[in-house]
Design a protein around this motif. Structure first.
Motif, mmCIF file in Angstrom:
data_model
loop_
_atom_site.group_PDB
_atom_site.id
_atom_site.type_symbol
_atom_site.label_atom_id
_atom_site.label_comp_id
_atom_site.label_asym_id
_atom_site.label_seq_id
_atom_site.Cartn_x
_atom_site.Cartn_y
_atom_site.Cartn_z
ATOM 1 N N MET A 89 -9.894 11.933 10.380
ATOM 2 C CA MET A 89 -10.622 11.495 11.630
ATOM 3 C C MET A 89 -10.164 10.057 12.080
ATOM 4 O O MET A 89 -9.567 9.367 10.945
ATOM 5 N N PRO A 90 -10.454 9.478 13.411
ATOM 6 C CA PRO A 90 -10.141 8.109 13.698
ATOM 7 C C PRO A 90 -11.315 7.364 12.910
ATOM 8 O O PRO A 90 -12.223 7.599 12.317
ATOM 9 N N CYS A 91 -11.198 6.110 13.134
ATOM 10 C CA CYS A 91 -12.284 5.107 12.513
ATOM 11 C C CYS A 91 -13.609 5.320 12.842
ATOM 12 O O CYS A 91 -13.902 5.534 14.070
ATOM 13 N N PRO A 92 -14.384 5.610 11.871
ATOM 14 C CA PRO A 92 -15.776 6.224 12.191
ATOM 15 C C PRO A 92 -16.760 4.906 12.786
ATOM 16 O O PRO A 92 -16.263 3.673 12.425
ATOM 17 N N SER A 93 -17.739 5.368 13.792
ATOM 18 C CA SER A 93 -18.702 4.151 14.151
ATOM 19 C C SER A 93 -19.595 3.932 13.167
ATOM 20 O O SER A 93 -20.681 3.141 13.280
ATOM 21 N N ALA A 94 -20.109 5.064 12.141
ATOM 22 C CA ALA A 94 -21.120 4.941 11.432
ATOM 23 C C ALA A 94 -20.591 5.010 9.881
ATOM 24 O O ALA A 94 -19.522 5.451 9.740
ATOM 25 N N PRO A 95 -21.438 4.752 8.895
ATOM 26 C CA PRO A 95 -21.145 4.846 7.516
ATOM 27 C C PRO A 95 -20.576 6.325 7.275
ATOM 28 O O PRO A 95 -21.191 7.437 7.706
ATOM 29 N N PRO A 110 -11.634 -1.628 12.452
ATOM 30 C CA PRO A 110 -11.917 -3.012 12.074
ATOM 31 C C PRO A 110 -13.073 -3.074 10.949
ATOM 32 O O PRO A 110 -12.968 -4.097 10.246
ATOM 33 N N GLU A 111 -13.917 -2.032 10.855
ATOM 34 C CA GLU A 111 -14.761 -2.104 10.016
ATOM 35 C C GLU A 111 -15.131 -0.600 9.340
ATOM 36 O O GLU A 111 -15.281 0.239 10.231
ATOM 37 N N VAL A 126 -7.428 -1.631 7.438
ATOM 38 C CA VAL A 126 -8.997 -1.837 7.673
ATOM 39 C C VAL A 126 -9.113 -3.369 7.570
ATOM 40 O O VAL A 126 -8.577 -3.932 6.937
ATOM 41 N N GLY A 127 -10.071 -3.635 8.468
ATOM 42 C CA GLY A 127 -10.307 -5.363 8.540
ATOM 43 C C GLY A 127 -11.255 -5.618 7.361
ATOM 44 O O GLY A 127 -10.928 -6.279 6.673
ATOM 45 N N ASN A 142 -3.678 -1.531 4.213
ATOM 46 C CA ASN A 142 -3.914 -2.906 4.405
ATOM 47 C C ASN A 142 -5.417 -3.384 4.527
ATOM 48 O O ASN A 142 -6.024 -2.401 5.385
ATOM 49 N N VAL A 143 -5.807 -4.246 4.019
ATOM 50 C CA VAL A 143 -7.380 -4.405 4.146
ATOM 51 C C VAL A 143 -7.540 -6.043 3.959
ATOM 52 O O VAL A 143 -6.783 -6.587 3.316
ATOM 53 N N GLY A 144 -8.518 -6.452 4.705
ATOM 54 C CA GLY A 144 -8.538 -7.840 4.767
ATOM 55 C C GLY A 144 -9.650 -8.284 3.900
ATOM 56 O O GLY A 144 -9.568 -9.236 3.243
ATOM 57 N N ALA A 145 -10.818 -7.626 3.821
ATOM 58 C CA ALA A 145 -11.893 -8.071 3.031
ATOM 59 C C ALA A 145 -12.353 -6.874 2.334
ATOM 60 O O ALA A 145 -12.713 -5.664 3.067
ATOM 61 N N VAL A 146 -12.797 -6.816 0.920
ATOM 62 C CA VAL A 146 -13.587 -5.636 0.331
ATOM 63 C C VAL A 146 -14.714 -6.183 -0.532
ATOM 64 O O VAL A 146 -14.936 -7.202 -0.976
#
Length: 176
Positions: A89-95, A110-111, A126-127, A142-146
């Motif tokens: 899937m593309p980036c989900p809008s929900a968890p 982004p999140e 992932v941002g 790639n990830v900015g913050a975990v």
């Protein structure tokens, strides 16, 4: 009906046999091929030394070869898991909440919020990544913050090291 009493010696022997028999449990991933056991080479004579086909003495490396790559083992595992994904899937809008699922997230995100127990997530860019599940494995390029609040999970990334907050326990968070 006649009833016999077990003697203390018989009970002790039964307990000893039970304790010495040993048991083992193995968790098997049905999508993963069964490893082949290797056997040591046979010696031609008891007084001759064993020879090894690798005479360099160097072990193959499973560490990343540069600052922006997964290790060879990590890349192989990521590829295997992408092929085994139950959802792409593309980036989900929900968890993400589907426990035990193997989910592939394609493209920039982004999140990404993961609330999965015993699942796998494979993502690209992932941002901010938040994980509150336990026993979950995440591969991200790639990830900015975990931020992790769950336990016994693993997050592996390819690119630069993100800012990491581990509020859980027994987690593995590293490049590779």
């Amino acid at each position: 009906m006649r009833r016999t009493k077990a003697t203390p010696a018989l009970l002790a022997a039964l307990l000893l046999v039970t304790a010495l028999s040993g048991c083992s449990v193995s968790i098997v991933d049905p999508t993963r091929p069964t490893p082949v056991a290797s056997t040591p080479p046979e010696r031609s004579a008891p007084d001759q030394p064993e020879t090894s086909p690798d005479t360099t003495g160097e072990e193959p490396s499973s560490e990343p070869t540069s600052e922006s790559e997964l290790s060879a083992d990590g890349q192989a595992e990521r590829s295997r898991l992408i092929a085994a994904a139950t959802t792409t899937m593309p980036c989900p809008s929900a968890p993400l909440t589907e426990d035990g699922a193997v989910i592939r997230i394609e493209g920039a995100c982004p999140e990404l919020v993961v609330e999965i127990d015993a699942g796998v997530v494979i993502a690209d860019d992932v941002g901010t990544l938040s994980l509150s599940g336990s026993g979950t494995v995440i591969y991200v390029q790639n990830v900015g913050a975990v931020t992790v609040t769950g336990s016994a999970s693993s997050i592996f990334w390819e690119g630069d090291t993100p800012t990491v907050q581990d509020r859980g326990s027994a987690n593995t968070l590293r490049r590779g």
